[in-house]
Design an enzyme around this catalytic site. Structure first.
Site, PDB file in Angstrom:
ATOM      1  N   SER A  70     -20.796  31.858 -23.304  1.00 32.06           N
ATOM      2  CA  SER A  70     -20.265  32.336 -21.912  1.00 32.06           C
ATOM      3  C   SER A  70     -18.753  32.389 -22.103  1.00 32.06           C
ATOM      4  O   SER A  70     -17.928  31.671 -23.020  1.00 32.06           O
ATOM      5  CB  SER A  70     -20.718  31.507 -20.607  1.00 32.06           C
ATOM      6  OG  SER A  70     -21.896  31.250 -20.644  1.00 32.06           O
TER       7      SER A  70
HETATM    8  N1  SAM Z   1     -23.916  27.764 -21.980  1.00 34.38           N
HETATM    9  C1  SAM Z   1     -24.020  28.543 -22.977  1.00 34.38           C
HETATM   10  C2  SAM Z   1     -22.760  28.363 -24.066  1.00 34.38           C
HETATM   11  O1  SAM Z   1     -22.017  27.649 -23.634  1.00 34.38           O
HETATM   12  O2  SAM Z   1     -22.894  29.042 -25.009  1.00 34.38           O
HETATM   13  C3  SAM Z   1     -24.284  29.967 -22.927  1.00 34.38           C
HETATM   14  C4  SAM Z   1     -25.780  30.204 -22.408  1.00 34.38           C
HETATM   15  S1  SAM Z   1     -26.117  31.613 -22.472  1.00 34.38           S
HETATM   16  C5  SAM Z   1     -25.286  32.851 -21.347  1.00 34.38           C
HETATM   17  C6  SAM Z   1     -27.776  31.723 -21.841  1.00 34.38           C
HETATM   18  C7  SAM Z   1     -28.657  30.736 -22.509  1.00 34.38           C
HETATM   19  O3  SAM Z   1     -29.880  30.622 -21.705  1.00 34.38           O
HETATM   20  C8  SAM Z   1     -29.297  31.646 -23.714  1.00 34.38           C
HETATM   21  O4  SAM Z   1     -29.187  30.813 -25.085  1.00 34.38           O
HETATM   22  C9  SAM Z   1     -30.819  31.779 -23.674  1.00 34.38           C
HETATM   23  O5  SAM Z   1     -31.551  31.508 -24.789  1.00 34.38           O
HETATM   24  C10 SAM Z   1     -31.139  30.737 -22.541  1.00 34.38           C
HETATM   25  N2  SAM Z   1     -32.177  30.658 -21.666  1.00 34.38           N
HETATM   26  C11 SAM Z   1     -32.553  31.578 -21.227  1.00 34.38           C
HETATM   27  N3  SAM Z   1     -34.024  31.543 -20.195  1.00 34.38           N
HETATM   28  C12 SAM Z   1     -34.017  29.870 -20.596  1.00 34.38           C
HETATM   29  C13 SAM Z   1     -35.189  29.248 -20.011  1.00 34.38           C
HETATM   30  N4  SAM Z   1     -35.938  29.591 -19.416  1.00 34.38           N
HETATM   31  N5  SAM Z   1     -34.924  27.874 -20.493  1.00 34.38           N
HETATM   32  C14 SAM Z   1     -33.943  27.639 -21.303  1.00 34.38           C
HETATM   33  N6  SAM Z   1     -32.923  28.158 -21.767  1.00 34.38           N
HETATM   34  C15 SAM Z   1     -33.030  29.679 -21.247  1.00 34.38           C
END
Ligand code: SAM
Length: 630
Positions: free
Chosen positions: A61
């Site tokens: 992000s």
């Molecule tokens: N906080 C993270 C960072 O600092 O890098 C960025 C997160 S990224 C925007 C969103 C993440 O949410 C992705 O890695 C995706 O695989 C994960 N994701 C999506 N749906 C999910 C779920 N139901 N459970 C767990 N992770 C999930």
């Protein structure tokens, strides 16, 4: 700049200046090395305020968004926090410095493994990384004092609400589509929840099991705003025939009138700028027009406007010639010529200048030629990088292509040297074209452009503003100028998200220097056609212009009804129009490149229109400008 300096700059420019105040939070961002969490090839972008691609098609992000979300959790240090969507692990590392325990869940095992390893390398022993569907939470580790969800969905997952302890809060992006997301905070108060909306965001969607039970729909009845706009708007019946007297009266004795097109390839915008410019020269004795064209390119036009015949011996420039060599601009030059030649006093002739003494467009064309000659695949990286000359532009592929960095870096020295040399030659051929201070800073400037540094836009703007000041000085203390730039440069960048990214516009510099004597006019359009290229150096083509997006000023004005109008924003008769329009909305900007396939990232930015401009020209439907010889 060292990594530590870049990190400090990110904290100052992208977080502190944008309203993140908590010193513990800012300190956490100073301590976590973001470059470790991005792909090695993208390390040079680690401290830009941008999301970057990571494995599994996911993103790390944007730092500001992580900061805003964590700030909304209001952590004191003793909390147990759940993060859904570990991704790279960067946000978990930040959280681990602000809470006593962090549980983070990721659905991709490969991402979870990598994050676990990085967090352990950094000694973050209070973080547990789990693999699974985070929309179901992690009940065995709960209840939680705070939950943050790093992916968006149409509702707040019910299971997560169940795992919040008394007084605990959850921060989550909610929205049915990518364009419609807003950040929501729910705080448990007994058996119910207090809800706050924290503004618009864009997250990748979460993929999970949770049923849609707690739908949060962003509200927004716009009819009152539309009615106010309709009441305040001055219709433009005909671009060519309207008297424009009310506008000229509002401009009063301003020394600078800056006209900024929202798209540089729209015929009606060019014609309206021409119309206003003619009125200012004819009826208000403005002395010259200053444009963002290359200095040398503009000299040809000036010669024509001044009645000189025979082409000037300046090296030909290439890209994007249509921006100036089009029928709309030529019509103004021809009008200037006729008017200038009819004057008894030659000193009253109005001039036409280009403010870009670095000849940026021509230089970019030279860079691309040279890079292509070395390796065409590196040329792709370059084209993506030059998008940064238009700071609102975010080509999603740019960061991937930028991974071709090493080869690219090797060519830098030779290419920058060539550009400096051409500029030096130009200064010999045309002594007042390039002054010593421009020559002295040319290397620094070309390096910034070549590398695609965010700073290149500011450097170009500052240099154009200096040239403008010199021209005003040259024309005397009572001289007056009409300035043609793109809308983002004309508008006061402090009223846009570009400011938070460190961008400073010419309009902002003009306001700081001339205060109310600088009158800033923005332009907008909803749909129609535009002349633009699909990427830097590609041939210009007529493209259809998509209608304005939801939550944009374009959508609002389109829905107001009138097909063309002027909207006075500085001191409108009904003050309420300023207040109503001061709610931030998206605004579209299209430079020489139009990417309708990724329009949101490449062409829209958040802005507060009545702070950005003193006047706004709306033309609902526009046609493409006509390049000469078409
Ligand atoms: N906080 C993270 C960072 O600092 O890098 C960025 C997160 S990224 C925007 C969103 C993440 O949410 C992705 O890695 C995706 O695989 C994960 N994701 C999506 N749906 C999910 C779920 N139901 N459970 C767990 N992770 C999930």
């Amino acid at each position: 700049m060292s990594t530590i300096e870049a990190r400090e700059q990110m904290v100052e420019v992208h977080l502190a200046r944008r309203g993140i105040r908590d010193p513990r939070l800012l300190q956490a961002f100073r301590e976590v090395p973001r470059e470790m969490f991005v792909r090695p090839a993208l390390a040079e972008y680690a401290y830009e305020d941008a999301p970057l691609p990571i494995e599994e098609g996911q993103t790390i992000s944007q730092p500001y968004v992580v900061a805003a979300m964590v700030a909304a959790l209001d952590l004191r240090g003793s909390e147990r926090v759940l993060e859904v969507g570990t991704g790279s692990g960067y946000a978990a590392a930040i959280l681990s410095l602000l809470a006593s325990e962090v549980i983070t869940i990721e659905r991709h095992a490969a991402l979870a493994d990598r994050a676990r390893e990085l967090l352990s390398r950094l000694g973050r022993t209070n973080v547990t990384v789990l693999v699974g569907d985070g929309t179901l939470g992690a009940r065995t580790h709960g209840p939680y004092d705070a939950i943050v969800v790093a992916a968006a969905g149409p509702h707040v997952p019910e299971a997560l609400l169940d795992q919040l302890g008394p007084g605990a809060r959850i921060v989550v992006p909610v929205g049915a589509t990518l364009e419609d997301q807003s950040l929501v905070r729910l705080t448990r108060e007994g058996s119910s929840f207090r809800s706050d909306s924290l503004g618009g965001v864009r997250f990748v969607p979460w993929i999970g099991e949770q049923p849609d039970r707690t739908r949060v729909v962003p509200a927004g009845a716009e009819s009152a705003v539309r009615a106010l706009v309709r009441e305040s708007a001055e219709p433009i019946a005909s671009i060519d025939d309207d008297t424009l007297e009310p506008l000229l009266d509002r401009i009063g004795d301003a020394r600078l009138v800056m006209l900024g097109g929202a798209t540089c390839g729209s015929s009606e915008h060019q014609r309206m700028r021409t119309r206003i410019t003619r009125a200012l020269i004819e009826r208000r004795s403005f002395d010259f027009v200053a444009t963002d064209a290359d200095w040398t390119e503009a000299r040809r036009f000036d010669d024509r406007a001044m009645g000189h015949d025979g082409p000037r011996q300046t090296p030909p420039t290439r890209l994007p010639l249509w921006m100036w060599r089009n029928e709309e601009t030529v019509a103004l030059i021809e009008w200037l010529r006729a008017r200038n030649l009819a004057l008894d006093d030659p000193s009253r002739r109005a001039r036409w200048y280009g403010l870009d003494r670095y000849c940026t467009f021509a230089s970019v064309a030279t860079m691309l030629d040279q890079i292509d000659a070395v390796d065409a695949s590196v040329g792709h990286a370059a084209r993506a990088r030059y998008g940064l000359l238009t700071p609102w532009q975010r080509d999603p592929a740019a960061y991937d292509r930028a991974a071709l960095g090493e080869r690219y870096a090797r060519e830098e020295h030779a290419i920058v040297a060539t550009l400096c040399e051409s500029l030096r030659l130009l200064s010999g051929a045309d002594e007042d074209a390039i002054d010593a201070s421009t020559l002295a800073s040319a290397e620094h400037y070309y390096r910034a452009v070549y590398r695609g540094c965010a700073a290149s836009w500011n450097l170009r703007g500052a240099q154009m503003f200096t040239t403008l000041e010199k021209l005003l000085e040259h024309h005397g203390p009572s001289s007056r100028a009409v300035v043609w730039l793109d809308g983002a440069q004309v508008g006061d960048a402090r009223a846009t998200e570009l400011h938070a990214r460190g961008a400073q516009s010419v309009g902002e510099l003009a306001r700081a220097r001339y205060d109310r004597a600088a009158y800033l006019v923005g332009f907008g359009t909803d749909h129609g056609a535009v002349l633009a290229a699909s990427e830097w150096d590609a041939p210009a083509e007529r493209m259809s212009l998509r209608s304005g997006r939801a939550a944009s000023y374009e959508r609002l004005f389109h829905e107001c009804g009138p097909s063309a109008f002027l909207l006075h924003l500085r001191e409108p008769r009904r003050r309420a129009i300023r207040d109503e329009l001061a709610v931030p909305r998206l605004q579209r900007a299209i430079g020489p490149v139009y990417r309708s396939d990724c329009e949101r990232q490449s062409h829209y930015f958040q802005s507060v229109l009545p702070m950005q401009f003193d006047e706004y020209v709306w033309i609902d439907e526009t046609r493409a400008i006509t390049p000469l010889g078409a």
